[in-house]
Design a protein around this motif. Structure first.
Motif, mmCIF file in Angstrom:
data_model
loop_
_atom_site.group_PDB
_atom_site.id
_atom_site.type_symbol
_atom_site.label_atom_id
_atom_site.label_comp_id
_atom_site.label_asym_id
_atom_site.label_seq_id
_atom_site.Cartn_x
_atom_site.Cartn_y
_atom_site.Cartn_z
ATOM 1 N N GLY A 80 0.401 -1.039 -0.258
ATOM 2 C CA GLY A 80 -0.550 -0.482 -0.197
ATOM 3 C C GLY A 80 1.244 1.004 0.142
ATOM 4 O O GLY A 80 0.061 2.656 -0.209
ATOM 5 N N ARG A 115 -1.315 -17.395 7.597
ATOM 6 C CA ARG A 115 -2.398 -16.868 7.547
ATOM 7 C C ARG A 115 -3.311 -16.764 7.988
ATOM 8 O O ARG A 115 -4.334 -16.002 8.143
ATOM 9 C CB ARG A 115 -3.118 -17.946 6.086
ATOM 10 C CG ARG A 115 -4.619 -16.677 5.571
ATOM 11 C CD ARG A 115 -5.256 -17.739 4.715
ATOM 12 N NE ARG A 115 -6.331 -17.691 4.380
ATOM 13 C CZ ARG A 115 -7.295 -17.396 3.254
ATOM 14 N NH1 ARG A 115 -6.740 -17.631 1.960
ATOM 15 N NH2 ARG A 115 -8.005 -16.675 2.161
ATOM 16 N N GLU A 135 4.074 -8.533 -5.215
ATOM 17 C CA GLU A 135 2.520 -8.980 -5.777
ATOM 18 C C GLU A 135 2.111 -10.166 -4.569
ATOM 19 O O GLU A 135 1.580 -10.261 -4.844
ATOM 20 C CB GLU A 135 3.377 -9.514 -6.994
ATOM 21 C CG GLU A 135 1.864 -10.719 -7.659
ATOM 22 C CD GLU A 135 2.399 -11.307 -8.903
ATOM 23 O OE1 GLU A 135 1.749 -12.204 -9.388
ATOM 24 O OE2 GLU A 135 3.462 -10.541 -9.744
ATOM 25 N N GLU A 145 0.781 -8.304 -1.682
ATOM 26 C CA GLU A 145 -0.501 -7.609 -1.982
ATOM 27 C C GLU A 145 -1.657 -8.762 -1.909
ATOM 28 O O GLU A 145 -2.103 -8.280 -1.746
ATOM 29 C CB GLU A 145 -0.043 -7.134 -3.599
ATOM 30 C CG GLU A 145 0.344 -5.379 -2.751
ATOM 31 C CD GLU A 145 1.384 -5.261 -4.336
ATOM 32 O OE1 GLU A 145 0.444 -5.854 -5.606
ATOM 33 O OE2 GLU A 145 1.969 -4.124 -5.002
ATOM 34 N N ARG A 146 -1.227 -10.202 -2.827
ATOM 35 C CA ARG A 146 -2.429 -11.178 -2.114
ATOM 36 C C ARG A 146 -2.530 -11.091 -1.160
ATOM 37 O O ARG A 146 -3.557 -11.812 -1.050
ATOM 38 C CB ARG A 146 -1.408 -12.406 -3.182
ATOM 39 C CG ARG A 146 -1.693 -12.333 -5.140
ATOM 40 C CD ARG A 146 -1.365 -13.764 -5.240
ATOM 41 N NE ARG A 146 -1.726 -14.451 -5.132
ATOM 42 C CZ ARG A 146 -1.683 -15.357 -5.098
ATOM 43 N NH1 ARG A 146 -0.770 -16.100 -5.979
ATOM 44 N NH2 ARG A 146 -2.407 -17.062 -5.160
ATOM 45 N N SER A 147 -1.185 -11.599 -0.587
ATOM 46 C CA SER A 147 -1.703 -11.689 1.065
ATOM 47 C C SER A 147 -2.894 -11.154 2.051
ATOM 48 O O SER A 147 -3.368 -11.168 2.247
ATOM 49 C CB SER A 147 -0.183 -12.031 1.874
ATOM 50 O OG SER A 147 0.801 -12.727 1.648
ATOM 51 N N LYS A 148 -2.202 -9.694 1.545
ATOM 52 C CA LYS A 148 -3.238 -8.746 2.597
ATOM 53 C C LYS A 148 -4.512 -8.588 1.985
ATOM 54 O O LYS A 148 -4.781 -8.449 2.920
ATOM 55 C CB LYS A 148 -1.934 -7.873 1.437
ATOM 56 C CG LYS A 148 -2.834 -5.741 3.204
ATOM 57 C CD LYS A 148 -2.412 -5.030 3.435
ATOM 58 C CE LYS A 148 -2.557 -3.787 3.703
ATOM 59 N NZ LYS A 148 -2.847 -4.217 5.416
ATOM 60 N N ARG A 149 -4.725 -8.773 -0.174
ATOM 61 C CA ARG A 149 -5.991 -8.997 0.117
ATOM 62 C C ARG A 149 -6.799 -10.139 0.776
ATOM 63 O O ARG A 149 -7.899 -10.186 0.817
ATOM 64 C CB ARG A 149 -6.022 -8.474 -1.615
ATOM 65 C CG ARG A 149 -6.995 -8.249 -2.156
ATOM 66 C CD ARG A 149 -7.405 -8.088 -3.888
ATOM 67 N NE ARG A 149 -6.263 -9.371 -3.833
ATOM 68 C CZ ARG A 149 -5.378 -9.368 -4.444
ATOM 69 N NH1 ARG A 149 -4.311 -8.535 -4.930
ATOM 70 N NH2 ARG A 149 -4.289 -10.806 -5.516
ATOM 71 N N GLU A 150 -5.839 -10.795 0.513
ATOM 72 C CA GLU A 150 -6.804 -13.074 0.089
ATOM 73 C C GLU A 150 -6.610 -13.133 2.185
ATOM 74 O O GLU A 150 -8.072 -13.936 2.012
ATOM 75 C CB GLU A 150 -6.113 -14.004 -0.375
ATOM 76 C CG GLU A 150 -6.062 -13.131 -2.447
ATOM 77 C CD GLU A 150 -5.233 -14.631 -3.058
ATOM 78 O OE1 GLU A 150 -4.518 -15.373 -2.322
ATOM 79 O OE2 GLU A 150 -4.996 -14.455 -4.309
ATOM 80 N N TRP A 151 -6.018 -12.449 2.289
ATOM 81 C CA TRP A 151 -5.913 -12.704 3.575
ATOM 82 C C TRP A 151 -6.851 -11.869 5.016
ATOM 83 O O TRP A 151 -7.076 -12.388 5.558
ATOM 84 C CB TRP A 151 -4.660 -13.108 4.275
ATOM 85 C CG TRP A 151 -3.995 -14.415 3.798
ATOM 86 C CD1 TRP A 151 -4.584 -15.341 3.273
ATOM 87 C CD2 TRP A 151 -2.121 -14.225 4.052
ATOM 88 N NE1 TRP A 151 -3.272 -15.722 2.573
ATOM 89 C CE2 TRP A 151 -2.162 -15.566 3.159
ATOM 90 C CE3 TRP A 151 -1.756 -13.939 5.080
ATOM 91 C CZ2 TRP A 151 -0.554 -16.160 3.692
ATOM 92 C CZ3 TRP A 151 -0.076 -14.586 5.305
ATOM 93 C CH2 TRP A 151 -0.154 -16.148 4.516
ATOM 94 N N ARG A 152 -7.665 -11.201 4.034
ATOM 95 C CA ARG A 152 -8.202 -10.115 4.264
ATOM 96 C C ARG A 152 -7.990 -8.860 5.663
ATOM 97 O O ARG A 152 -8.564 -9.404 6.850
ATOM 98 C CB ARG A 152 -9.740 -10.657 4.995
ATOM 99 C CG ARG A 152 -10.539 -10.736 3.748
ATOM 100 C CD ARG A 152 -11.820 -11.507 3.953
ATOM 101 N NE ARG A 152 -12.159 -11.936 3.248
ATOM 102 C CZ ARG A 152 -12.487 -12.866 3.257
ATOM 103 N NH1 ARG A 152 -12.321 -13.908 3.188
ATOM 104 N NH2 ARG A 152 -13.804 -13.535 1.680
ATOM 105 N N PRO A 208 -7.012 -5.764 6.402
ATOM 106 C CA PRO A 208 -7.210 -4.745 6.143
ATOM 107 C C PRO A 208 -5.998 -3.605 7.207
ATOM 108 O O PRO A 208 -5.395 -2.490 6.434
ATOM 109 C CB PRO A 208 -8.554 -3.589 6.165
ATOM 110 C CG PRO A 208 -9.189 -5.230 6.600
ATOM 111 C CD PRO A 208 -8.035 -5.781 6.591
#
Length: 191
Positions: free
Chosen positions: A26, A55, A84, A87-94, A96
């Motif tokens: 971010g 996770r 990359e 970013e996937r971890s932050k998004r897919e693992w929720r 925020p």
């Protein structure tokens, strides 16, 4: 492949911690030298996107961030993953609200006493392990940048629970409990 093993001096409680600076998902950077928490900075080193235990652990941490903040503890989770994957971890693992650092140099990981593993292919999460990555570690660093607490692991299993860490922090604050494990040089044995 380059050999990243170096002579490792164990971190010693009550002594300054090594340098540590990584990019954050971010935008921005985390730099331990610039951290100014009321009491502690908690560093949670995780294995990366490929690790289902990470996770679960970071999901639990996300729910407890307000509890750490109430105790004057700033929190960051860091891996050697690239941007990359992080970013996937932050998004897919929720996650925020959790600061998620990435691109941890494995030489820096070793300076912090972390273990490094080689990738072994696809994990149960269906994600390929990187060629090399650091294993878990959890550190509490005082506002003066000295080590208070460290837990380092060679395996992904049986990590400290954040509820236990919160309870320990309450005890430490209430009793003004000093960092332990500070003896680095043992006296010679009596003859």
């Amino acid at each position: 492949m380059t050999n990243i093993m170096t002579d490792i001096t164990p971190l010693v409680p009550r002594q300054l911690v090594p340098s540590l600076a990584v990019s954050l998902v971010g935008g921005g950077r985390f730099d331990i030298a610039a951290e100014n928490p009321e009491r502690f900075t908690m560093l949670v080193f995780y294995r990366g996107l490929h690790c289902p235990i990470c996770r679960t652990q970071l999901g639990d941490l996300e729910t407890k961030l307000p509890d750490f903040a109430k105790r004057g503890v700033s929190v960051v989770a860091i891996s050697s993953d690239n941007a990359e994957r992080a970013e996937r971890s932050k998004r897919e693992w929720r996650l925020p609200n959790l600061r998620l650092g990435f691109g941890l140099d494995l030489r820096v990981a070793r300076a912090w006493g972390l273990y490094v593993s080689t990738g072994r292919g696809m994990t149960s999460a269906g994600v390929e392990e990187p060629a090399l990555f650091s294993e878990p570690g959890l550190f509490l660093v005082r506002a003066d940048h000295t080590l208070y607490f460290a837990s380092v692991q060679t395996m992904p299993f049986a990590r400290p629970h954040f509820a236990d860490i919160l309870g320990a922090i309450d005890f430490v604050i209430g009793k003004d409990y000093p960092a332990r494990g500070e003896v680095n040089n043992l006296p010679a044995a009596a003859a």
